[in-house]
Design a protein around this motif. Structure first.
Motif, short mmCIF file in Angstrom:
data_model
loop_
_atom_site.label_atom_id
_atom_site.label_comp_id
_atom_site.label_asym_id
_atom_site.label_seq_id
_atom_site.Cartn_x
_atom_site.Cartn_y
_atom_site.Cartn_z
N ASP A 103 33.67 28.44 13.04
CA ASP A 103 32.50 27.43 12.56
C ASP A 103 32.61 26.35 13.48
N ALA A 104 32.86 26.38 14.79
CA ALA A 104 33.19 25.24 15.49
C ALA A 104 32.12 24.15 15.24
N ILE A 105 32.37 22.91 15.36
CA ILE A 105 31.29 21.89 15.19
C ILE A 105 30.45 21.70 16.74
N LEU A 106 31.44 21.89 17.77
CA LEU A 106 31.06 21.75 19.17
C LEU A 106 31.20 23.09 19.65
N ARG A 107 30.58 23.43 20.80
CA ARG A 107 31.19 24.41 21.74
C ARG A 107 31.34 23.84 22.92
N ASP A 108 32.68 23.87 23.28
CA ASP A 108 33.14 23.33 24.46
C ASP A 108 34.23 23.84 25.15
N THR A 109 33.90 25.03 25.77
CA THR A 109 34.60 26.03 26.47
C THR A 109 35.32 25.37 27.71
N ARG A 110 34.59 24.27 28.45
CA ARG A 110 35.11 23.61 29.22
C ARG A 110 36.36 22.71 28.96
N ALA A 111 36.44 22.17 27.58
CA ALA A 111 37.40 21.46 26.90
C ALA A 111 38.79 22.36 27.01
N GLU A 112 38.66 23.69 26.66
CA GLU A 112 39.79 24.56 26.59
C GLU A 112 40.10 24.77 28.09
N GLU A 113 39.22 25.19 28.98
CA GLU A 113 39.98 25.11 30.48
C GLU A 113 40.65 24.13 30.84
N ILE A 114 40.22 22.88 30.64
CA ILE A 114 40.61 21.50 31.23
C ILE A 114 42.26 21.60 30.46
N VAL A 115 42.51 21.75 29.10
CA VAL A 115 43.60 21.69 28.32
C VAL A 115 44.56 22.59 28.92
N ALA A 116 44.02 23.78 29.23
CA ALA A 116 44.83 24.97 29.52
C ALA A 116 45.43 24.56 31.02
N SER A 117 44.89 23.73 31.75
CA SER A 117 45.27 23.58 33.05
C SER A 117 45.99 22.25 33.48
N ILE A 118 46.36 21.35 32.38
CA ILE A 118 47.11 20.28 32.33
C ILE A 118 48.31 20.50 31.77
N ASP A 119 49.21 20.13 32.78
CA ASP A 119 50.68 20.16 32.18
C ASP A 119 51.03 19.29 31.27
N TYR A 120 50.99 19.34 30.12
CA TYR A 120 51.12 18.35 28.88
C TYR A 120 51.61 18.95 27.80
N ASP A 121 52.17 18.39 26.85
CA ASP A 121 52.62 19.00 25.56
C ASP A 121 51.49 18.62 24.38
N PHE A 122 50.33 19.27 24.60
CA PHE A 122 49.26 18.88 23.51
C PHE A 122 49.68 19.19 21.96
N ALA A 123 50.63 19.96 21.77
CA ALA A 123 51.19 20.28 20.45
C ALA A 123 51.36 18.90 19.72
N ARG A 124 51.73 18.17 20.37
CA ARG A 124 52.20 16.94 19.80
C ARG A 124 51.11 16.27 19.02
N PHE A 125 49.81 16.58 19.18
CA PHE A 125 48.89 16.12 18.49
C PHE A 125 48.11 16.91 17.33
N ASP A 126 48.79 18.19 17.23
CA ASP A 126 48.53 19.21 16.25
C ASP A 126 48.66 18.47 14.86
N GLY A 127 47.66 18.82 13.88
CA GLY A 127 47.77 18.07 12.59
C GLY A 127 47.16 16.61 12.55
N LEU A 128 46.85 15.96 13.80
CA LEU A 128 46.55 14.58 13.64
C LEU A 128 44.96 14.73 13.17
N PRO A 129 44.67 13.64 12.07
CA PRO A 129 43.42 13.60 11.47
C PRO A 129 42.43 12.89 12.61
N SER A 130 43.00 12.50 13.79
CA SER A 130 42.09 11.89 14.70
C SER A 130 41.43 13.09 15.61
#
Length: 144
Positions: free
Chosen positions: A33-60
Protein backbone atom coordinates in the motif's frame (compact mmCIF):
# COMPACT_ATOMS: atom_id res chain seq x y z
CA UNK A 1 32.77 13.19 5.69
CA UNK A 2 31.21 9.99 4.46
CA UNK A 3 32.79 8.15 1.57
CA UNK A 4 30.50 6.34 -0.85
CA UNK A 5 33.14 4.17 -2.40
CA UNK A 6 31.12 2.66 -5.22
CA UNK A 7 30.72 6.13 -6.69
CA UNK A 8 33.82 7.75 -5.20
CA UNK A 9 31.82 10.65 -3.78
CA UNK A 10 32.23 12.27 -0.41
CA UNK A 11 29.29 13.83 1.41
CA UNK A 12 29.46 16.21 4.32
CA UNK A 13 27.35 15.57 7.41
CA UNK A 14 24.57 17.92 6.28
CA UNK A 15 24.55 16.55 2.74
CA UNK A 16 24.41 13.00 4.10
CA UNK A 17 20.86 13.69 5.28
CA UNK A 18 19.74 13.38 1.64
CA UNK A 19 19.95 9.62 2.16
CA UNK A 20 17.00 9.64 4.61
CA UNK A 21 14.27 10.64 2.11
CA UNK A 22 15.85 8.39 -0.53
CA UNK A 23 15.73 5.42 1.82
CA UNK A 24 12.21 6.37 2.95
CA UNK A 25 10.99 6.23 -0.65
CA UNK A 26 12.75 2.90 -1.20
CA UNK A 27 11.21 1.37 1.95
CA UNK A 28 7.79 2.77 1.03
CA UNK A 29 8.06 1.31 -2.47
CA UNK A 30 8.34 -2.19 -0.99
CA UNK A 31 4.95 -1.88 0.75
CA UNK A 32 1.82 -3.22 -0.96
CA UNK A 33 0.00 0.00 0.00
CA UNK A 34 2.85 2.36 -0.88
CA UNK A 35 2.22 6.09 -0.78
CA UNK A 36 4.60 6.54 -3.71
CA UNK A 37 5.83 4.15 -6.33
CA UNK A 38 9.55 4.82 -6.63
CA UNK A 39 11.42 1.83 -7.97
CA UNK A 40 14.30 4.12 -8.93
CA UNK A 41 14.85 4.95 -5.23
CA UNK A 42 15.16 1.23 -4.48
CA UNK A 43 17.69 0.81 -7.30
CA UNK A 44 19.79 3.73 -6.04
CA UNK A 45 19.74 2.51 -2.42
CA UNK A 46 20.87 -0.95 -3.57
CA UNK A 47 23.83 0.52 -5.44
CA UNK A 48 25.20 2.78 -2.69
CA UNK A 49 27.65 1.28 -0.22
CA UNK A 50 26.04 2.61 2.96
CA UNK A 51 24.42 1.23 6.11
CA UNK A 52 20.87 2.42 5.47
CA UNK A 53 19.58 0.18 8.29
CA UNK A 54 20.61 2.92 10.72
CA UNK A 55 17.54 4.84 9.49
CA UNK A 56 15.10 1.96 10.10
CA UNK A 57 12.27 2.97 12.39
CA UNK A 58 12.92 6.71 12.15
CA UNK A 59 9.66 8.69 12.04
CA UNK A 60 11.38 10.98 9.55
CA UNK A 61 11.19 8.19 6.93
CA UNK A 62 7.39 8.40 6.81
CA UNK A 63 7.50 12.17 7.09
CA UNK A 64 9.87 12.38 4.14
CA UNK A 65 7.59 10.19 2.03
CA UNK A 66 4.51 12.23 2.94
CA UNK A 67 6.34 15.48 2.17
CA UNK A 68 7.52 14.07 -1.15
CA UNK A 69 3.98 13.01 -2.06
CA UNK A 70 2.73 16.52 -1.28
CA UNK A 71 5.41 18.18 -3.42
CA UNK A 72 4.73 15.68 -6.21
CA UNK A 73 1.08 16.71 -6.15
CA UNK A 74 1.94 20.41 -6.28
CA UNK A 75 4.35 19.91 -9.17
CA UNK A 76 1.86 17.72 -11.05
CA UNK A 77 -0.83 20.38 -10.61
CA UNK A 78 1.58 23.06 -11.83
CA UNK A 79 2.47 20.98 -14.89
CA UNK A 80 -1.21 20.39 -15.64
CA UNK A 81 -1.71 24.15 -15.79
CA UNK A 82 1.68 24.88 -17.40
CA UNK A 83 2.74 21.77 -19.36
CA UNK A 84 5.78 23.54 -20.85
CA UNK A 85 6.70 25.22 -17.58
CA UNK A 86 9.96 25.17 -15.68
CA UNK A 87 10.53 23.25 -12.46
CA UNK A 88 13.44 24.24 -10.22
CA UNK A 89 14.25 21.81 -7.41
CA UNK A 90 16.40 23.38 -4.72
CA UNK A 91 18.29 20.88 -2.58
CA UNK A 92 17.37 18.10 -5.00
CA UNK A 93 19.53 15.45 -3.31
CA UNK A 94 18.73 12.11 -4.93
CA UNK A 95 15.11 12.99 -5.59
CA UNK A 96 13.35 11.18 -8.44
CA UNK A 97 10.46 13.59 -8.92
CA UNK A 98 11.30 14.03 -12.61
CA UNK A 99 10.74 10.30 -13.08
CA UNK A 100 7.53 10.30 -11.04
CA UNK A 101 5.69 13.36 -12.36
CA UNK A 102 7.64 14.66 -15.36
CA UNK A 103 5.47 15.17 -18.42
CA UNK A 104 8.15 15.15 -21.14
CA UNK A 105 7.54 18.82 -21.99
CA UNK A 106 8.61 20.80 -18.93
CA UNK A 107 12.15 22.04 -18.32
CA UNK A 108 13.76 20.87 -15.05
CA UNK A 109 16.68 22.33 -13.11
CA UNK A 110 17.97 20.33 -10.14
CA UNK A 111 20.24 22.29 -7.79
CA UNK A 112 22.34 21.07 -4.89
CA UNK A 113 25.80 21.39 -3.41
CA UNK A 114 28.70 20.18 -5.57
CA UNK A 115 29.38 16.96 -3.62
CA UNK A 116 25.71 16.03 -3.80
CA UNK A 117 25.59 16.71 -7.54
CA UNK A 118 28.70 14.55 -7.99
CA UNK A 119 26.80 11.66 -6.40
CA UNK A 120 23.61 12.52 -8.29
CA UNK A 121 25.43 12.35 -11.62
CA UNK A 122 26.21 8.70 -10.85
CA UNK A 123 22.48 8.00 -11.27
CA UNK A 124 21.01 10.72 -13.48
CA UNK A 125 22.08 12.20 -16.79
CA UNK A 126 21.40 15.71 -17.99
CA UNK A 127 19.18 15.97 -21.04
CA UNK A 128 17.92 18.91 -23.08
CA UNK A 129 15.00 19.12 -20.62
CA UNK A 130 16.86 18.21 -17.41
CA UNK A 131 19.87 20.08 -16.02
CA UNK A 132 21.71 19.57 -12.76
CA UNK A 133 23.42 22.56 -11.19
CA UNK A 134 26.23 22.20 -8.65
CA UNK A 135 25.99 25.29 -6.46
CA UNK A 136 24.76 26.63 -3.16
CA UNK A 137 21.29 28.11 -3.25
CA UNK A 138 22.76 31.11 -1.41
CA UNK A 139 25.13 31.84 -4.30
CA UNK A 140 23.22 34.10 -6.71
CA UNK A 141 25.46 33.05 -9.62
CA UNK A 142 23.61 29.73 -10.11
CA UNK A 143 20.55 31.49 -11.49
CA UNK A 144 22.44 33.14 -14.35
Amino acid sequence: MTEHTEHGVRLGTVQETLLIPLYGRAVDNRKPDAILRDTRAEEIVASIDYDFARFDGLPSLTGAVLGTALFDRWVAEFLTEHPSGTVVELGTGLDTRYERVGNGRARWFELDLPDVIDLRRSFFTDTPRRTTIAASVTDPAWAS
